[in-house]
Motif scaffolding. Structure first.
Motif, PDB file in Angstrom:
ATOM      1  N   ASP A 203       0.858  -1.179   0.000  1.00 34.28           N
ATOM      2  CA  ASP A 203       0.000   0.000   0.000  1.00 34.28           C
ATOM      3  C   ASP A 203       0.897   1.231   0.000  1.00 34.28           C
ATOM      4  O   ASP A 203       1.552   1.522   0.999  1.00 34.28           O
ATOM      5  CB  ASP A 203      -0.895  -0.013   1.240  1.00 34.28           C
ATOM      6  CG  ASP A 203      -1.788   1.215   1.364  1.00 34.28           C
ATOM      7  OD1 ASP A 203      -1.802   2.057   0.449  1.00 34.28           O
ATOM      8  OD2 ASP A 203      -2.474   1.325   2.395  1.00 34.28           O
ATOM      9  N   LEU A 204       0.949   1.930  -1.117  1.00 37.92           N
ATOM     10  CA  LEU A 204       1.671   3.191  -1.203  1.00 37.92           C
ATOM     11  C   LEU A 204       0.638   4.291  -0.998  1.00 37.92           C
ATOM     12  O   LEU A 204      -0.311   4.409  -1.780  1.00 37.92           O
ATOM     13  CB  LEU A 204       2.359   3.339  -2.555  1.00 37.92           C
ATOM     14  CG  LEU A 204       3.283   2.209  -2.978  1.00 37.92           C
ATOM     15  CD1 LEU A 204       3.895   2.502  -4.343  1.00 37.92           C
ATOM     16  CD2 LEU A 204       4.364   1.975  -1.942  1.00 37.92           C
ATOM     17  N   THR A 205       0.783   5.075   0.057  1.00 35.83           N
ATOM     18  CA  THR A 205      -0.212   6.089   0.393  1.00 35.83           C
ATOM     19  C   THR A 205       0.352   7.477   0.148  1.00 35.83           C
ATOM     20  O   THR A 205       1.440   7.802   0.618  1.00 35.83           O
ATOM     21  CB  THR A 205      -0.655   5.948   1.869  1.00 35.83           C
ATOM     22  OG1 THR A 205      -1.134   4.622   2.079  1.00 35.83           O
ATOM     23  CG2 THR A 205      -1.753   6.944   2.199  1.00 35.83           C
ATOM     24  N   PHE A 206      -0.403   8.274  -0.594  1.00 32.39           N
ATOM     25  CA  PHE A 206      -0.024   9.646  -0.915  1.00 32.39           C
ATOM     26  C   PHE A 206      -1.039  10.566  -0.247  1.00 32.39           C
ATOM     27  O   PHE A 206      -2.217  10.574  -0.619  1.00 32.39           O
ATOM     28  CB  PHE A 206       0.004   9.848  -2.429  1.00 32.39           C
ATOM     29  CG  PHE A 206       0.986   8.930  -3.107  1.00 32.39           C
ATOM     30  CD1 PHE A 206       2.331   9.262  -3.145  1.00 32.39           C
ATOM     31  CD2 PHE A 206       0.572   7.734  -3.662  1.00 32.39           C
ATOM     32  CE1 PHE A 206       3.248   8.405  -3.758  1.00 32.39           C
ATOM     33  CE2 PHE A 206       1.481   6.879  -4.271  1.00 32.39           C
ATOM     34  CZ  PHE A 206       2.817   7.214  -4.314  1.00 32.39           C
ATOM     35  N   ARG A 207      -0.568  11.311   0.768  1.00 33.40           N
ATOM     36  CA  ARG A 207      -1.442  12.096   1.631  1.00 33.40           C
ATOM     37  C   ARG A 207      -1.134  13.573   1.482  1.00 33.40           C
ATOM     38  O   ARG A 207       0.001  14.001   1.684  1.00 33.40           O
ATOM     39  CB  ARG A 207      -1.216  11.656   3.074  1.00 33.40           C
ATOM     40  CG  ARG A 207      -2.000  12.407   4.100  1.00 33.40           C
ATOM     41  CD  ARG A 207      -1.550  11.971   5.504  1.00 33.40           C
ATOM     42  NE  ARG A 207      -2.071  12.810   6.526  1.00 33.40           N
ATOM     43  CZ  ARG A 207      -1.522  13.953   6.925  1.00 33.40           C
ATOM     44  NH1 ARG A 207      -0.434  14.401   6.364  1.00 33.40           N
ATOM     45  NH2 ARG A 207      -2.078  14.656   7.881  1.00 33.40           N
TER      46      ARG A 207
ATOM     47  N   HIS B 172      -9.387   8.572  -0.975  1.00 33.08           N
ATOM     48  CA  HIS B 172     -10.174   8.810   0.227  1.00 33.08           C
ATOM     49  C   HIS B 172     -10.205  10.305   0.488  1.00 33.08           C
ATOM     50  O   HIS B 172      -9.252  11.016   0.165  1.00 33.08           O
ATOM     51  CB  HIS B 172      -9.566   8.084   1.430  1.00 33.08           C
ATOM     52  CG  HIS B 172      -9.591   6.603   1.302  1.00 33.08           C
ATOM     53  ND1 HIS B 172     -10.499   5.812   1.949  1.00 33.08           N
ATOM     54  CD2 HIS B 172      -8.826   5.762   0.571  1.00 33.08           C
ATOM     55  CE1 HIS B 172     -10.285   4.542   1.636  1.00 33.08           C
ATOM     56  NE2 HIS B 172      -9.271   4.484   0.795  1.00 33.08           N
ATOM     57  N   ARG B 173     -11.270  10.752   1.104  1.00 34.17           N
ATOM     58  CA  ARG B 173     -11.440  12.186   1.309  1.00 34.17           C
ATOM     59  C   ARG B 173     -11.519  12.587   2.772  1.00 34.17           C
ATOM     60  O   ARG B 173     -11.576  13.779   3.065  1.00 34.17           O
ATOM     61  CB  ARG B 173     -12.682  12.642   0.564  1.00 34.17           C
ATOM     62  CG  ARG B 173     -12.499  12.469  -0.936  1.00 34.17           C
ATOM     63  CD  ARG B 173     -13.715  12.931  -1.691  1.00 34.17           C
ATOM     64  NE  ARG B 173     -13.376  13.059  -3.094  1.00 34.17           N
ATOM     65  CZ  ARG B 173     -13.848  12.275  -4.034  1.00 34.17           C
ATOM     66  NH1 ARG B 173     -14.672  11.309  -3.755  1.00 34.17           N
ATOM     67  NH2 ARG B 173     -13.485  12.462  -5.293  1.00 34.17           N
ATOM     68  N   THR B 174     -11.552  11.618   3.661  1.00 35.03           N
ATOM     69  CA  THR B 174     -11.621  11.940   5.089  1.00 35.03           C
ATOM     70  C   THR B 174     -10.682  11.038   5.874  1.00 35.03           C
ATOM     71  O   THR B 174     -10.277   9.969   5.414  1.00 35.03           O
ATOM     72  CB  THR B 174     -13.051  11.755   5.651  1.00 35.03           C
ATOM     73  OG1 THR B 174     -13.445  10.392   5.480  1.00 35.03           O
ATOM     74  CG2 THR B 174     -14.045  12.678   4.983  1.00 35.03           C
TER      75      THR B 174
ATOM     76  N   HIS C 206      -4.647   5.691  -1.587  1.00 32.83           N
ATOM     77  CA  HIS C 206      -3.927   4.437  -1.374  1.00 32.83           C
ATOM     78  C   HIS C 206      -3.746   3.798  -2.747  1.00 32.83           C
ATOM     79  O   HIS C 206      -4.731   3.566  -3.457  1.00 32.83           O
ATOM     80  CB  HIS C 206      -4.716   3.473  -0.486  1.00 32.83           C
ATOM     81  CG  HIS C 206      -4.918   3.960   0.901  1.00 32.83           C
ATOM     82  ND1 HIS C 206      -4.042   3.663   1.917  1.00 32.83           N
ATOM     83  CD2 HIS C 206      -5.887   4.731   1.451  1.00 32.83           C
ATOM     84  CE1 HIS C 206      -4.472   4.220   3.036  1.00 32.83           C
ATOM     85  NE2 HIS C 206      -5.589   4.879   2.775  1.00 32.83           N
ATOM     86  N   VAL C 207      -2.520   3.530  -3.131  1.00 34.42           N
ATOM     87  CA  VAL C 207      -2.248   2.802  -4.369  1.00 34.42           C
ATOM     88  C   VAL C 207      -1.779   1.415  -3.950  1.00 34.42           C
ATOM     89  O   VAL C 207      -0.714   1.261  -3.344  1.00 34.42           O
ATOM     90  CB  VAL C 207      -1.186   3.506  -5.239  1.00 34.42           C
ATOM     91  CG1 VAL C 207      -0.909   2.681  -6.495  1.00 34.42           C
ATOM     92  CG2 VAL C 207      -1.637   4.915  -5.602  1.00 34.42           C
TER      93      VAL C 207
END
Length: 161
Positions: free
Chosen positions: A13-17, A81-83, A94-95
């Protein structure tokens, strides 16, 4: 220890925040600005993933995987995701990268995740830099100083963040 290092996983899971101030801008603005923020985020995620595919898509061949060879990219799916879990604005994607890549010989193999781990932080920094660039270009946003690759929008109060 040997088994833990070589255990197979279904993927990563690569997460870009986005920084909190960007999520606030997105969540509290009118539709035109919100669309621009979302487009900037999506562009930054795509740019970071292109980098990750260029530098981190590797597999191994040969007896016991002695040969490290490039693959032709990832099989991945992005989930926006938005929240946050607390239900406040938090724009992030999440990629999910599947543990399967195609090598030059056309065979599908598991990912050699060494480069994935080695370049994850750089991919995150690239996402942040591209997001800043996109929002500056699209909306004229100014930024606070960058710390550890991340910056908040100048003028968004710490109390609001």
């Amino acid at each position: 220890m040997h088994a833990a290092r070589n255990r197979k996983v279904p993927g990563w899971d690569l997460t870009f925040r986005a920084p909190k101030s960007v999520s606030i801008l997105w969540g509290l603005s009118g539709p035109d600005v919100s669309r621009q923020v979302l487009a900037a985020h999506e562009h930054a995620v795509a740019r970071a993933m292109a980098y990750m595919e260029d530098v981190a898509a590797w597999t191994r061949t040969g007896h016991n995987g002695v040969h490290r060879v490039p693959a032709d990219g990832f099989i991945a799916a992005g989930f926006q995701h938005r929240t946050s879990r607390d239900r406040d604005p938090l724009l992030h994607t999440h990629v999910l990268v599947a543990n399967s890549v195609r090598a030059a010989d056309g065979k599908w193999r598991t990912i050699d995740a060494t480069a994935l781990y080695d370049h994850a932080r750089t991919g995150g920094y690239l996402y942040q830099a591209e997001l800043r660039h996109q929002l500056t270009t699209r909306l004229g946003v100014d930024w606070q100083p960058v710390t550890n690759g991340v910056a908040d929008i100048d003028g968004v109060s710490d109390d609001l963040i």
